[in-house]
Each structure stands twice: as C-alpha cells, then as structure tokens.
Design a protein around this motif. Structure first.
Motif, PDB file in Angstrom:
ATOM      1  N   HIS A  86      10.016  26.892  18.268  1.00 58.79           N
ATOM      2  CA  HIS A  86       8.626  26.494  18.003  1.00 58.79           C
ATOM      3  C   HIS A  86       7.976  25.906  19.246  1.00 58.79           C
ATOM      4  O   HIS A  86       6.806  26.174  19.531  1.00 58.79           O
ATOM      5  CB  HIS A  86       8.573  25.479  16.857  1.00 58.79           C
ATOM      6  CG  HIS A  86       8.562  26.125  15.512  1.00 58.79           C
ATOM      7  ND1 HIS A  86       7.564  26.981  15.116  1.00 58.79           N
ATOM      8  CD2 HIS A  86       9.424  26.057  14.475  1.00 58.79           C
ATOM      9  CE1 HIS A  86       7.817  27.404  13.885  1.00 58.79           C
ATOM     10  NE2 HIS A  86       8.941  26.865  13.481  1.00 58.79           N
TER      11      HIS A  86
ATOM     12  N   ASP B 149       6.956  21.722   9.064  1.00 51.55           N
ATOM     13  CA  ASP B 149       8.300  21.630   8.491  1.00 51.55           C
ATOM     14  C   ASP B 149       8.577  20.276   7.849  1.00 51.55           C
ATOM     15  O   ASP B 149       9.701  20.009   7.414  1.00 51.55           O
ATOM     16  CB  ASP B 149       9.353  21.941   9.562  1.00 51.55           C
ATOM     17  CG  ASP B 149       9.434  23.435   9.826  1.00 51.55           C
ATOM     18  OD1 ASP B 149       8.811  24.199   9.062  1.00 51.55           O
ATOM     19  OD2 ASP B 149      10.107  23.838  10.786  1.00 51.55           O
TER      20      ASP B 149
ATOM     21  N   HIS C 114       9.643  25.075   0.763  1.00 51.25           N
ATOM     22  CA  HIS C 114       9.613  25.321   2.202  1.00 51.25           C
ATOM     23  C   HIS C 114       8.777  26.563   2.483  1.00 51.25           C
ATOM     24  O   HIS C 114       8.880  27.562   1.791  1.00 51.25           O
ATOM     25  CB  HIS C 114      11.037  25.477   2.732  1.00 51.25           C
ATOM     26  CG  HIS C 114      11.074  25.705   4.216  1.00 51.25           C
ATOM     27  ND1 HIS C 114      10.343  24.960   5.107  1.00 51.25           N
ATOM     28  CD2 HIS C 114      11.728  26.623   4.969  1.00 51.25           C
ATOM     29  CE1 HIS C 114      10.561  25.392   6.339  1.00 51.25           C
ATOM     30  NE2 HIS C 114      11.394  26.404   6.276  1.00 51.25           N
ATOM     31  N   ARG C 115       7.968  26.486   3.523  1.00 54.48           N
ATOM     32  CA  ARG C 115       7.035  27.544   3.901  1.00 54.48           C
ATOM     33  C   ARG C 115       6.072  27.859   2.766  1.00 54.48           C
ATOM     34  O   ARG C 115       5.712  29.008   2.535  1.00 54.48           O
ATOM     35  CB  ARG C 115       7.780  28.800   4.350  1.00 54.48           C
ATOM     36  CG  ARG C 115       8.566  28.551   5.617  1.00 54.48           C
ATOM     37  CD  ARG C 115       8.771  29.816   6.395  1.00 54.48           C
ATOM     38  NE  ARG C 115       9.682  29.613   7.515  1.00 54.48           N
ATOM     39  CZ  ARG C 115      10.142  30.589   8.261  1.00 54.48           C
ATOM     40  NH1 ARG C 115       9.792  31.834   8.018  1.00 54.48           N
ATOM     41  NH2 ARG C 115      10.945  30.341   9.271  1.00 54.48           N
TER      42      ARG C 115
ATOM     43  N   HIS D 145       2.571  25.659   5.261  1.00 49.72           N
ATOM     44  CA  HIS D 145       2.592  26.796   6.179  1.00 49.72           C
ATOM     45  C   HIS D 145       1.441  27.740   5.834  1.00 49.72           C
ATOM     46  O   HIS D 145       1.640  28.926   5.603  1.00 49.72           O
ATOM     47  CB  HIS D 145       3.936  27.526   6.097  1.00 49.72           C
ATOM     48  CG  HIS D 145       5.058  26.795   6.772  1.00 49.72           C
ATOM     49  ND1 HIS D 145       5.556  25.600   6.292  1.00 49.72           N
ATOM     50  CD2 HIS D 145       5.763  27.072   7.897  1.00 49.72           C
ATOM     51  CE1 HIS D 145       6.523  25.190   7.098  1.00 49.72           C
ATOM     52  NE2 HIS D 145       6.672  26.051   8.072  1.00 49.72           N
TER      53      HIS D 145
ATOM     54  N   HIS E 274       2.524  26.762  15.046  1.00 57.26           N
ATOM     55  CA  HIS E 274       3.792  26.702  14.314  1.00 57.26           C
ATOM     56  C   HIS E 274       3.955  27.945  13.438  1.00 57.26           C
ATOM     57  O   HIS E 274       5.033  28.540  13.375  1.00 57.26           O
ATOM     58  CB  HIS E 274       3.850  25.432  13.455  1.00 57.26           C
ATOM     59  CG  HIS E 274       5.118  25.316  12.661  1.00 57.26           C
ATOM     60  ND1 HIS E 274       6.182  24.560  13.089  1.00 57.26           N
ATOM     61  CD2 HIS E 274       5.496  25.876  11.484  1.00 57.26           C
ATOM     62  CE1 HIS E 274       7.166  24.660  12.199  1.00 57.26           C
ATOM     63  NE2 HIS E 274       6.772  25.455  11.215  1.00 57.26           N
TER      64      HIS E 274
ATOM     65  N   ASP F  83       6.959  31.088  12.947  1.00 54.12           N
ATOM     66  CA  ASP F  83       7.662  31.438  11.705  1.00 54.12           C
ATOM     67  C   ASP F  83       7.380  32.862  11.246  1.00 54.12           C
ATOM     68  O   ASP F  83       8.190  33.461  10.537  1.00 54.12           O
ATOM     69  CB  ASP F  83       7.264  30.465  10.587  1.00 54.12           C
ATOM     70  CG  ASP F  83       8.008  29.142  10.692  1.00 54.12           C
ATOM     71  OD1 ASP F  83       9.033  29.095  11.404  1.00 54.12           O
ATOM     72  OD2 ASP F  83       7.572  28.153  10.072  1.00 54.12           O
TER      73      ASP F  83
HETATM   74 ZN   LIG Z   1       8.149  26.184   9.660  1.00 52.58          ZN
END
Ligand SMILES: [Zn+2]
Length: 166
Positions: free
Chosen positions: A6, A45, A55-56, A60, A108, A112
């Motif tokens: 990242h 994150d 997550h994500r 995100h 970021h 990803d």
């Molecule tokens: Zn991430």
C-alpha cells in the motif's frame, strides 16, 4: 494488499503529484500531501478492528473516501478564515482538503483492486471490481511496489530539484 504494498502504491500515486507541486513552487504542500497520503495509507483497513464491519466493505468504498474528504474539507473550512494561503491549482482550501482526504483513501483502494478479492467501490451496491493481478500476501508484489514507489518518489524529487536549478 499488505502495508508495504500500500505504501508503494501510495508513493507511485504521489510521485507525479509531488513533481507537479515542487515544480509549481509548493514544497510545503508537497510535504503535507505526501505525509497525509502515506499516514492514511492503511486507514481503510481499520475495518479489521471494527466489530460488525466486514473487511473490504464500507471502508473500502468511494462513499468512505467522500466521508474522509468531507472531514478534511470541514477542517480546512475552520482553518481558512484564520489562515489564508495560496493553494495549488488555484482551488479553495476546502476543495483542496476534500481532494486530499478523498485521494488518500482512493490510493489505498488502488492497492486492493489488483488482488483477487477486489474492491466494492460502490458499496452498499454489491459489486466488486478486481484486476486479479496478485494475491494480497505476495512478497514479490508487496516489496516490488514498495521499491518502485521509493524510486518513483526519489525520481520525482530529483527531477523537480534539477529542473529548478536550471
Ligand atoms: Zn484494504
């Protein structure tokens, strides 16, 4: 993507911006922008540590980028009446703040989106985009992006300084 990767993507994104800010005569802004983007490189994150947030998921997304941008714009609007400085690109301090916060999160997301898990940019709309270039834990990619990022930033600074000296 891991932290090293990242940071690499963030530096690759920052390199042309840093070059432009330095050659346009905004060294303090170049440091401010690079520092903020690198400092916030892992912000999305935070969802690893938040209960009930997948997550994500929400952190995100472009929506989250907009929220972070709004926070920065809000901070800039508090500073603007007290401290009026010439902002790069001729935009207002508020617009500059928004772009800085928004861009930090987007940098970021770019790191990803190259992994198979991808990014749900338009959360809560359920669609994931992925370039599937590498698994997130690839040592080669994480280190490779980091090294490329360092070179890109060093190159941008060197070229800008050289240009200024001519
Ligand atoms: Zn991430």
């Amino acid at each position: 993507m891991y932290k090293r990767g990242h940071l690499g993507v963030a530096m690759l994104t920052l390199a042309p911006i840093t070059f432009w800010l330095l050659t346009d005569g905004y060294p303090a802004f170049a440091v401010l922008v690079a520092g903020t983007v690198l400092y916030l490189a892992m912000l999305p994150d935070v969802d690893h540590r938040l209960p009930l947030v997948s997550h994500r998921g929400p952190t995100h997304s472009l929506l989250f980028a907009g929220v972070v941008g709004a926070v920065f714009a809000g901070a800039a609007s508090l500073v603007e009446p007290v401290l009026s400085i010439a902002v790069p690109g001729g935009v207002s301090m508020v617009a500059f703040g928004f772009l800085l916060g928004f861009g930090s999160v987007v940098a970021h997301l770019l790191g990803d989106v190259i992994t198979p898990m991808g990014v749900n940019f338009l959360w809560p709309y359920p669609r994931t985009w992925s370039l599937s270039l590498t698994p997130a834990d690839s040592t080669l990619w994480n280190w490779g992006l980091f090294v490329l990022g360092v070179f890109a930033m060093a190159g941008a600074v060197a070229l800008a300084v050289q240009g200024a000296a001519i």
